[in-house]
Design a protein around this motif. Structure first.
Motif, PDB file in Angstrom:
ATOM      1  N   MET A  23       0.839  -1.184   0.000  1.00 37.08           N
ATOM      2  CA  MET A  23       0.000   0.000   0.000  1.00 37.08           C
ATOM      3  C   MET A  23       0.882   1.244   0.000  1.00 37.08           C
ATOM      4  O   MET A  23       1.883   1.309   0.718  1.00 37.08           O
ATOM      5  CB  MET A  23      -0.905   0.033   1.226  1.00 37.08           C
ATOM      6  N   THR A  24       0.522   2.217  -0.819  1.00 41.30           N
ATOM      7  CA  THR A  24       1.186   3.510  -0.825  1.00 41.30           C
ATOM      8  C   THR A  24       0.134   4.544  -0.513  1.00 41.30           C
ATOM      9  O   THR A  24      -0.730   4.818  -1.330  1.00 41.30           O
ATOM     10  CB  THR A  24       1.832   3.812  -2.186  1.00 41.30           C
ATOM     11  N   GLY A  25       0.196   5.131   0.675  1.00 38.17           N
ATOM     12  CA  GLY A  25      -0.881   5.994   1.102  1.00 38.17           C
ATOM     13  C   GLY A  25      -2.138   5.152   1.241  1.00 38.17           C
ATOM     14  O   GLY A  25      -2.155   4.132   1.913  1.00 38.17           O
ATOM     15  N   THR A  29      -0.561  -0.628  -4.758  1.00 39.76           N
ATOM     16  CA  THR A  29       0.247  -0.682  -5.980  1.00 39.76           C
ATOM     17  C   THR A  29      -0.024  -1.958  -6.738  1.00 39.76           C
ATOM     18  O   THR A  29       0.220  -2.043  -7.926  1.00 39.76           O
ATOM     19  CB  THR A  29       1.754  -0.632  -5.640  1.00 39.76           C
ATOM     20  N   GLY A  30      -0.491  -2.998  -6.022  1.00 44.65           N
ATOM     21  CA  GLY A  30      -0.772  -4.278  -6.661  1.00 44.65           C
ATOM     22  C   GLY A  30       0.482  -5.074  -6.934  1.00 44.65           C
ATOM     23  O   GLY A  30       0.427  -6.163  -7.466  1.00 44.65           O
ATOM     24  N   ALA A  31       1.656  -4.577  -6.551  1.00 50.14           N
ATOM     25  CA  ALA A  31       2.907  -5.272  -6.827  1.00 50.14           C
ATOM     26  C   ALA A  31       3.350  -6.024  -5.589  1.00 50.14           C
ATOM     27  O   ALA A  31       3.659  -5.427  -4.573  1.00 50.14           O
ATOM     28  CB  ALA A  31       3.983  -4.264  -7.239  1.00 50.14           C
ATOM     29  N   GLU A  61      -9.022   4.066  -7.255  1.00 48.18           N
ATOM     30  CA  GLU A  61      -7.634   3.773  -6.873  1.00 48.18           C
ATOM     31  C   GLU A  61      -7.104   2.561  -7.624  1.00 48.18           C
ATOM     32  O   GLU A  61      -5.936   2.524  -8.016  1.00 48.18           O
ATOM     33  CB  GLU A  61      -7.558   3.543  -5.358  1.00 48.18           C
ATOM     34  N   VAL A  62      -7.961   1.568  -7.847  1.00 46.51           N
ATOM     35  CA  VAL A  62      -7.529   0.395  -8.604  1.00 46.51           C
ATOM     36  C   VAL A  62      -7.166   0.802 -10.027  1.00 46.51           C
ATOM     37  O   VAL A  62      -6.146   0.380 -10.577  1.00 46.51           O
ATOM     38  CB  VAL A  62      -8.619  -0.695  -8.615  1.00 46.51           C
ATOM     39  N   VAL A  63      -8.012   1.625 -10.640  1.00 45.13           N
ATOM     40  CA  VAL A  63      -7.768   2.064 -12.018  1.00 45.13           C
ATOM     41  C   VAL A  63      -6.451   2.832 -12.123  1.00 45.13           C
ATOM     42  O   VAL A  63      -5.747   2.739 -13.131  1.00 45.13           O
ATOM     43  CB  VAL A  63      -8.934   2.941 -12.517  1.00 45.13           C
ATOM     44  N   SER A  64      -6.102   3.575 -11.083  1.00 43.42           N
ATOM     45  CA  SER A  64      -4.883   4.389 -11.128  1.00 43.42           C
ATOM     46  C   SER A  64      -3.619   3.565 -10.913  1.00 43.42           C
ATOM     47  O   SER A  64      -2.511   4.061 -11.124  1.00 43.42           O
ATOM     48  CB  SER A  64      -4.946   5.497 -10.071  1.00 43.42           C
ATOM     49  N   MET A  65      -3.763   2.307 -10.492  1.00 42.21           N
ATOM     50  CA  MET A  65      -2.600   1.452 -10.298  1.00 42.21           C
ATOM     51  C   MET A  65      -1.964   1.107 -11.643  1.00 42.21           C
ATOM     52  O   MET A  65      -2.666   0.715 -12.572  1.00 42.21           O
ATOM     53  CB  MET A  65      -3.003   0.153  -9.580  1.00 42.21           C
ATOM     54  N   GLY A 180      -0.959  -9.091  -8.214  1.00 42.14           N
ATOM     55  CA  GLY A 180      -0.524  -7.989  -9.064  1.00 42.14           C
ATOM     56  C   GLY A 180      -1.419  -7.909 -10.284  1.00 42.14           C
ATOM     57  O   GLY A 180      -1.783  -8.933 -10.872  1.00 42.14           O
ATOM     58  N   VAL A 181      -1.800  -6.708 -10.671  1.00 44.15           N
ATOM     59  CA  VAL A 181      -2.650  -6.517 -11.849  1.00 44.15           C
ATOM     60  C   VAL A 181      -1.760  -6.463 -13.082  1.00 44.15           C
ATOM     61  O   VAL A 181      -0.949  -5.553 -13.237  1.00 44.15           O
ATOM     62  CB  VAL A 181      -3.488  -5.227 -11.730  1.00 44.15           C
ATOM     63  N   ARG A 182      -1.914  -7.457 -13.965  1.00 48.04           N
ATOM     64  CA  ARG A 182      -1.064  -7.566 -15.151  1.00 48.04           C
ATOM     65  C   ARG A 182      -1.655  -6.873 -16.371  1.00 48.04           C
ATOM     66  O   ARG A 182      -0.933  -6.402 -17.227  1.00 48.04           O
ATOM     67  CB  ARG A 182      -0.810  -9.047 -15.459  1.00 48.04           C
ATOM     68  N   GLU A 183      -2.983  -6.867 -16.484  1.00 48.83           N
ATOM     69  CA  GLU A 183      -3.651  -6.149 -17.571  1.00 48.83           C
ATOM     70  C   GLU A 183      -5.008  -5.663 -17.074  1.00 48.83           C
ATOM     71  O   GLU A 183      -5.650  -6.315 -16.252  1.00 48.83           O
ATOM     72  CB  GLU A 183      -3.873  -7.038 -18.799  1.00 48.83           C
TER      73      GLU A 183
END
Length: 231
Positions: A23-25, A29-31, A61-65, A180-183
């Motif tokens: 988590m960042t803030g 980040t999903g990484a 927030e998910v979309v911005s990752m 992690g979100v790959r696509e």
């Protein structure tokens, strides 16, 4: 305590062992930790609503990752828990070669008109949203060659939501074993029986449905999005 609950919820949703959800803030980040060289990532689909609810963060927030790089080799975990053999992200693996037409839904008409239904499903609000064969302006024919998106499985995954967002989009996420979100695959829809410009009216009385589909930030989807199935 909240982080523990989120990890448990993610385990339940995705059926994987959660290594970390960095988590960042307030945004994820999903990484997560990269797999060892001997391991092969397992990819599967999730709707943006499934992911954001389980992670405890907003869909915005998910979309911005940023999406992570796709692995060169991967396996696919189906909804029933089965895992495929190792696949290559460079090989085309859709149901059809790029540019060819899919089989039409027998219940949606098979006359090859733009309004013929390739596949239609209901979201969590029981709203029926069709993917029509379309033409140069909308539907499957509009995006399959232009964006190398030939599989209907991302759309099936995207409909696991209570409706489109404020921009009239349903979104599917291609997620790896460590969350992690790959696509990110976005489907723009018209939730009306007439397109906004008035040019098209659905003769069956159902919504126009999918106007376009694409991978976020790319003109062409990688072949991997056509290989991961929703069972």
């Amino acid at each position: 305590m909240k982080a523990v609950q989120q990890r448990r919820s993610l385990r339940s949703l995705f059926g994987v062992t959660v290594v970390a959800l960095a988590m960042t803030g307030s945004a994820a980040t999903g990484a997560a930790a990269a797999p060892a060289d001997s391991e092969v990532e397992t990819l599967h689909w999730a709707s943006i609503e499934e992911y954001s609810s389980a992670a405890g963060i907003s869909e915005e927030e998910v979309v911005s990752m940023p999406d992570m790089k796709l692995p060169d080799k991967f396996r696919v975990r189906a909804d029933d828990g089965s895992v495929s053999d190792v696949l290559s992200s460079e090989e085309f693996g859709g149901d059809h070669t790029a540019g060819s037409l899919p089989d039409l839904d027998p219940g949606g008409g098979n006359d090859g008109k733009w309004w013929s239904v390739v596949w239609g499903g209901r979201d969590w609000n029981a709203t029926y949203v069709p993917l029509r064969l379309g033409n140069a302006d909308l539907g499957y024919r509009h995006y399959n060659v232009r964006h190398n998106l030939t599989s209907i499985d991302p759309f099936k995954a995207a409909l696991k939501a209570h409706g489109p967002n404020a921009q009239s989009n349903y979104t599917a996420l291609l997620v790896d074993s460590n969350l992690g979100v790959r696509e990110t695959v976005v489907f723009g829809v018209q939730m009306a029986t007439r397109t906004s410009d008035g040019r098209y009216v659905s003769p069956d009385g159902a919504y126009i449905g999918v106007i376009t589909g694409y991978c976020k930030g790319k003109s062409k989807c990688p072949n991997a999005v056509n290989r991961v199935r929703v069972s």
